[in-house]
Design an enzyme around this catalytic site. Sequence first.
Site, PDB file in Angstrom:
ATOM      1  N   THR A 110       5.548 -10.127  -5.726  1.00 57.45           N
ATOM      2  CA  THR A 110       4.913  -9.491  -7.027  1.00 57.45           C
ATOM      3  C   THR A 110       5.517  -8.535  -7.327  1.00 57.45           C
ATOM      4  OG1 THR A 110       3.089  -8.688  -6.136  1.00 57.45           O
ATOM      5  CG2 THR A 110       3.031 -11.184  -6.761  1.00 57.45           C
ATOM      6  N   THR A 141       0.157  -9.550  -3.149  1.00 56.60           N
ATOM      7  CA  THR A 141      -0.674  -8.429  -3.491  1.00 56.60           C
ATOM      8  C   THR A 141      -0.666  -8.176  -4.549  1.00 56.60           C
ATOM      9  OG1 THR A 141       0.827  -6.719  -1.733  1.00 56.60           O
ATOM     10  CG2 THR A 141      -0.682  -5.705  -3.539  1.00 56.60           C
ATOM     11  N   PHE A 194      -1.442  -5.359   6.055  1.00 53.71           N
ATOM     12  CA  PHE A 194      -0.651  -3.931   6.466  1.00 53.71           C
ATOM     13  C   PHE A 194       0.317  -3.687   6.835  1.00 53.71           C
ATOM     14  CE2 PHE A 194      -5.675  -5.295   5.395  1.00 53.71           C
ATOM     15  CZ  PHE A 194      -5.491  -4.083   4.235  1.00 53.71           C
ATOM     16  N   GLU A 211       7.549  -0.951   7.073  1.00 45.63           N
ATOM     17  CA  GLU A 211       8.655  -1.642   6.631  1.00 45.63           C
ATOM     18  C   GLU A 211       8.881  -1.519   8.531  1.00 45.63           C
ATOM     19  OE1 GLU A 211      12.262  -0.525   4.308  1.00 45.63           O
ATOM     20  OE2 GLU A 211      10.507  -0.221   3.458  1.00 45.63           O
ATOM     21  N   LYS A 267      -6.192  -3.405  -0.540  1.00 47.99           N
ATOM     22  CA  LYS A 267      -5.385  -3.691  -0.621  1.00 47.99           C
ATOM     23  C   LYS A 267      -4.877  -2.267  -1.556  1.00 47.99           C
ATOM     24  CE  LYS A 267      -0.829  -5.072  -0.232  1.00 47.99           C
ATOM     25  NZ  LYS A 267      -0.095  -4.122   1.178  1.00 47.99           N
ATOM     26  N   TYR A 319       2.025  11.150   9.603  1.00 48.03           N
ATOM     27  CA  TYR A 319       2.211  10.905   7.838  1.00 48.03           C
ATOM     28  C   TYR A 319       2.472  11.872   7.018  1.00 48.03           C
ATOM     29  CZ  TYR A 319       2.688   6.334   5.211  1.00 48.03           C
ATOM     30  OH  TYR A 319       3.009   5.048   4.482  1.00 48.03           O
ATOM     31  N   CYS A 349       5.251  -1.398  -1.288  1.00 48.44           N
ATOM     32  CA  CYS A 349       4.023  -1.343  -2.000  1.00 48.44           C
ATOM     33  C   CYS A 349       4.066  -0.824  -2.522  1.00 48.44           C
ATOM     34  CB  CYS A 349       3.671  -1.386  -0.671  1.00 48.44           C
ATOM     35  SG  CYS A 349       3.846  -3.173   0.455  1.00 48.44           S
TER      36      CYS A 349
END
Length: 413
Positions: free
Chosen positions: A84, A121, A145, A148, A205, A250, A261
């Site tokens: 999607t 998603t 979750f 990549e 999500k 991160y 995403c």
Amino acid sequence: MRITVVGLGYVGLSLALLLSEKDEVRGLDVDERKIALLKEGKSPIKDPLIEDWLGHREGLRFHPTLDPEEAYKDTEMVVLAAPTDYDPRKNYFDTSRLEEAIETGLRMTEGRKVPFIIKSTIPFGYTASLKEKYGKDVFLFSPEFLRESHALEDNLHPSRIIVGGDFSDPFLKEGAALFASLLKSQAGQGTPVLFMGSGEAESVKLFANTYLALRVAFFNELDTFCEVRGLSSSEVIKGVSLDPRIGDFYNNPSFGYGGYCLPKDTKQLRANFENVPETLISALVESNRTRKDFIAERTLEKAGFFGEEHERGENGVPGKEVVVGVYRLTMKSGSDNFRSSSIQGVMKRIKAKGAKVIVYEPILKESSFFGSEVLRDFDRFVQESDVILANRVDEKIRPYMGKVYTRDLYGRD
């Protein structure tokens, strides 16, 4: 069990391989090349563990196919991982390919009641709307979750397993428990399992990915501040990140969040806030645009390009053509994903200013990328570039750092 997995991208393929250790899994996809590779035991996507399992794992009961009849024969569970994407014209996810898969699955399982677990998603409220659209109480939603290039690893060691649906229906309650047990049997008994309404699962999500995008944007804006003020970004980030409530992860600056995403999920969540007060989500989307503007401006400054003034040159004589070399289009190091990579947005801005862009991307087969020449001769690429734009630095580009513009402080994603 006999399980059908529809869509063999990162999500579907990793899940199909995981489930095929103990159950009979038929993986359905429309991509002939992908199915041919899988039948040869080769991975169509870059993921070291998937590649290893396909090449060396014994006893997997995984059968990739292009044939819906083969895929759905006697199936007891359908897992939908069709792609999607956010459609900016409709301000909504484009779920057309998912709905094609649903309609095929319902047709193939007509006369039998089989649970359909959606792993794609989707927007808020979508799962519940399927019951009204198709008149079937068979739909559950289970958010994934996955990182990549670590999809199978993350399916083997999930942070949590979530299944959402209308659990007043005994069939859906039983289907959700069964699917969660299949995942948990591989993940280990310590993995948290949450059952909730489909709307809550959809929100988990979207909000989880939007928080990750928020973190990327925060450290990017910190880095922009430091660069403009002449400060050391790495020292500021280290001082901030040593707070245990924030954490040292991160937090490596980049050219913006991108990939499969985060861009689409943040925009979809913003769209789902219609008639709900909000400012933060909209500001986050705008922050990502602003970061790309800033990176493009800094790159052109390093190249000595100053827009119309540069093109006119002194006494009306045009200035020298400035060439910006883009080093790798992939979203992350070790990835083969170009989709919505932040460097593409920076490229567009640089080209709009009038500078020439060339690309070094060895895994791209085409000779051009959106009108920019693609070079495979690395030495020529370096020689022809006035400045090299690199979202992530690796050993190949490191000797040429005098030409490179990057915000990669730590040499990691």
